[in-house]
Design an enzyme around this catalytic site. Structure first.
Site, short mmCIF file in Angstrom:
data_model
loop_
_atom_site.label_atom_id
_atom_site.label_comp_id
_atom_site.label_asym_id
_atom_site.label_seq_id
_atom_site.Cartn_x
_atom_site.Cartn_y
_atom_site.Cartn_z
N ASP A 1 -2.24 -14.19 8.59
CA ASP A 1 -2.54 -12.71 8.80
C ASP A 1 -3.91 -12.77 9.52
OD1 ASP A 1 -2.12 -10.21 9.13
OD2 ASP A 1 -2.47 -9.69 6.79
N GLY B 1 -7.92 -1.00 -1.08
CA GLY B 1 -6.96 -1.11 0.10
C GLY B 1 -5.67 -0.50 -0.46
N LYS C 1 -5.88 -7.51 -6.97
CA LYS C 1 -5.06 -7.08 -6.01
C LYS C 1 -3.34 -7.15 -6.66
CE LYS C 1 -3.31 -8.86 -1.49
NZ LYS C 1 -3.61 -9.58 -0.35
N GLY D 1 -2.10 -1.18 1.10
CA GLY D 1 -1.12 -1.78 1.89
C GLY D 1 0.12 -1.10 1.55
N ALA D 2 1.21 -1.94 2.54
CA ALA D 2 2.67 -1.75 1.99
C ALA D 2 2.91 -2.91 1.03
CB ALA D 2 3.41 -2.33 3.30
N GLU D 3 2.01 -3.82 0.82
CA GLU D 3 2.46 -4.77 -0.09
C GLU D 3 1.85 -4.83 -1.51
OE1 GLU D 3 4.42 -7.82 -0.13
OE2 GLU D 3 5.58 -6.80 1.56
N ALA D 4 0.54 -4.49 -1.21
CA ALA D 4 -0.33 -4.45 -2.44
C ALA D 4 -1.38 -3.30 -2.57
CB ALA D 4 -1.03 -5.86 -2.25
N1 LIG Z 1 -12.29 -10.03 -2.66
C1 LIG Z 1 -12.55 -8.96 -1.72
N2 LIG Z 1 -13.96 -8.43 -1.51
C2 LIG Z 1 -14.00 -7.30 -0.90
N3 LIG Z 1 -13.16 -6.59 -0.25
C3 LIG Z 1 -11.81 -7.03 -0.56
C4 LIG Z 1 -11.66 -8.17 -1.18
N4 LIG Z 1 -10.07 -8.24 -1.13
C5 LIG Z 1 -9.49 -7.11 -0.52
N5 LIG Z 1 -10.66 -6.52 -0.15
C6 LIG Z 1 -10.71 -5.28 1.04
O1 LIG Z 1 -9.37 -4.56 0.76
C7 LIG Z 1 -8.77 -4.78 2.05
C8 LIG Z 1 -7.15 -4.92 1.55
O2 LIG Z 1 -6.97 -6.29 0.80
P1 LIG Z 1 -6.14 -7.41 1.42
O3 LIG Z 1 -6.11 -8.62 0.50
O4 LIG Z 1 -6.48 -7.61 2.96
O5 LIG Z 1 -4.70 -6.83 1.25
P2 LIG Z 1 -3.62 -6.33 2.28
O6 LIG Z 1 -2.42 -7.52 2.18
O7 LIG Z 1 -2.85 -4.95 1.93
O8 LIG Z 1 -3.99 -6.45 3.78
C9 LIG Z 1 -9.53 -5.73 2.82
O9 LIG Z 1 -9.20 -5.54 3.98
C10 LIG Z 1 -10.64 -5.61 2.35
O10 LIG Z 1 -11.40 -4.49 3.00
MG LIG Z 2 -5.35 -7.66 4.63
#
Ligand SMILES: Nc1ncnc2c1ncn2[C@@H]1O[C@H](COP(=O)(O)OP(=O)(O)O)[C@@H](O)[C@H]1O
Ligand SMILES: [Mg+2]
Length: 215
Positions: free
Chosen positions: A130, A23, A39, A25-28
């Site tokens: 969220d 992923g 992350k 996103g805007a933040e991470a």
């Molecule tokens: N521990 C994890 N195991 C598997 N997929 C993950 C995990 N953490 C994040 N992801 C994947 O990465 C995407 C973005 O991570 P997320 O923590 O939701 O960040 P954001 O704040 O950008 O939404 C998630 O929607 C998921 O698909």
């Molecule tokens: Mg997310």
């Protein structure tokens, strides 16, 4: 930081072809390598540097501490591994599975598990912040919740009701055809796992009517 994480090639500048970007996103940015997910909270040039660093550090710490709590409660999620509040990284295990976003329409019954998870979080005063079907994964019929980036601890009924309201809106916009059935199942699961469910659900009605009046 322990020695394992110092060895890990986590930072963006060390991104290489053996890492999967999960992923951005805007933040991470979220990357996976050998079953470990990192992350990393990104710098925001539009924020004053000192404030930006403070905010990212606060969020990195908070996400880590809530993830640890979630693990201790046995709620299905990623396992917290490590964090570094200088590089603004949280390290956790990779959760296998598909996003519920992609399967809920044809497998509505998972909604009851969503409700149970949220009820358990709220019973322990964890507000997710969220709740969308992109932050819920399913593998072998078990639903996991991830992304505690906007989570916080609160005893307030209002905060919990708003958390459910966000989930309701997310389901309505992404899974319109099944949203009513889904939300009924969510409430069923929630009522099973949160002894104070009725109070939160009463407040949810108020939050929703407030939303309608604004429109
Ligand atoms: N521990 C994890 N195991 C598997 N997929 C993950 C995990 N953490 C994040 N992801 C994947 O990465 C995407 C973005 O991570 P997320 O923590 O939701 O960040 P954001 O704040 O950008 O939404 C998630 O929607 C998921 O698909
Ligand atoms: Mg997310």
């Amino acid at each position: 930081m322990n020695s394992r994480s110092i060895r890990r090639p986590s930072s963006l500048c060390r991104l290489n072809s053996s890492m999967n970007i999960l992923g951005r996103g805007a933040e991470a940015v979220v990357v996976e390598h050998d079953g470990v997910v990192v992350k990393e909270r990104l710098k925001k040039d539009y924020r004053v540097a000192v404030l930006d660093e403070r905010l990212r550090r606060q969020r990195t710490r908070r996400e880590s501490s809530i993830l640890k709590k979630v693990n201790a409660l046995g709620i299905p999620s990623a396992k917290f591994l490590d964090m570094d509040d200088k590089t603004m990284e949280v390290e956790m295990s990779f959760v296998q599975g598909k996003k519920l976003r992609d399967v809920l329409d044809n497998h509505v019954h998972f909604a009851e598990q969503i409700g149970k998870i949220v009820g358990k979080l709220h019973t322990n005063d964890i507000v997710h912040g969220d709740l969308t079907t992109s932050n819920l994964l399913v593998h072998e019929d078990v639903v996991s919740v991830i992304d505690f980036g906007l989570s916080f601890i609160s005893k307030k009924v209002e905060d919990k009701a708003v958390d459910l309201h966000v989930l309701h809106d997310a389901i309505k916009s992404r899974h319109y055809d099944v949203h009513e059935e889904c939300f009924n199942l969510i409430i069923k699961g929630y009522s099973h796992s949160n002894p104070n469910a009725s109070e939160v659900l009463e407040r949810l009605k108020v939050v929703q009517s407030r939303g309608r009046n604004k429109k």
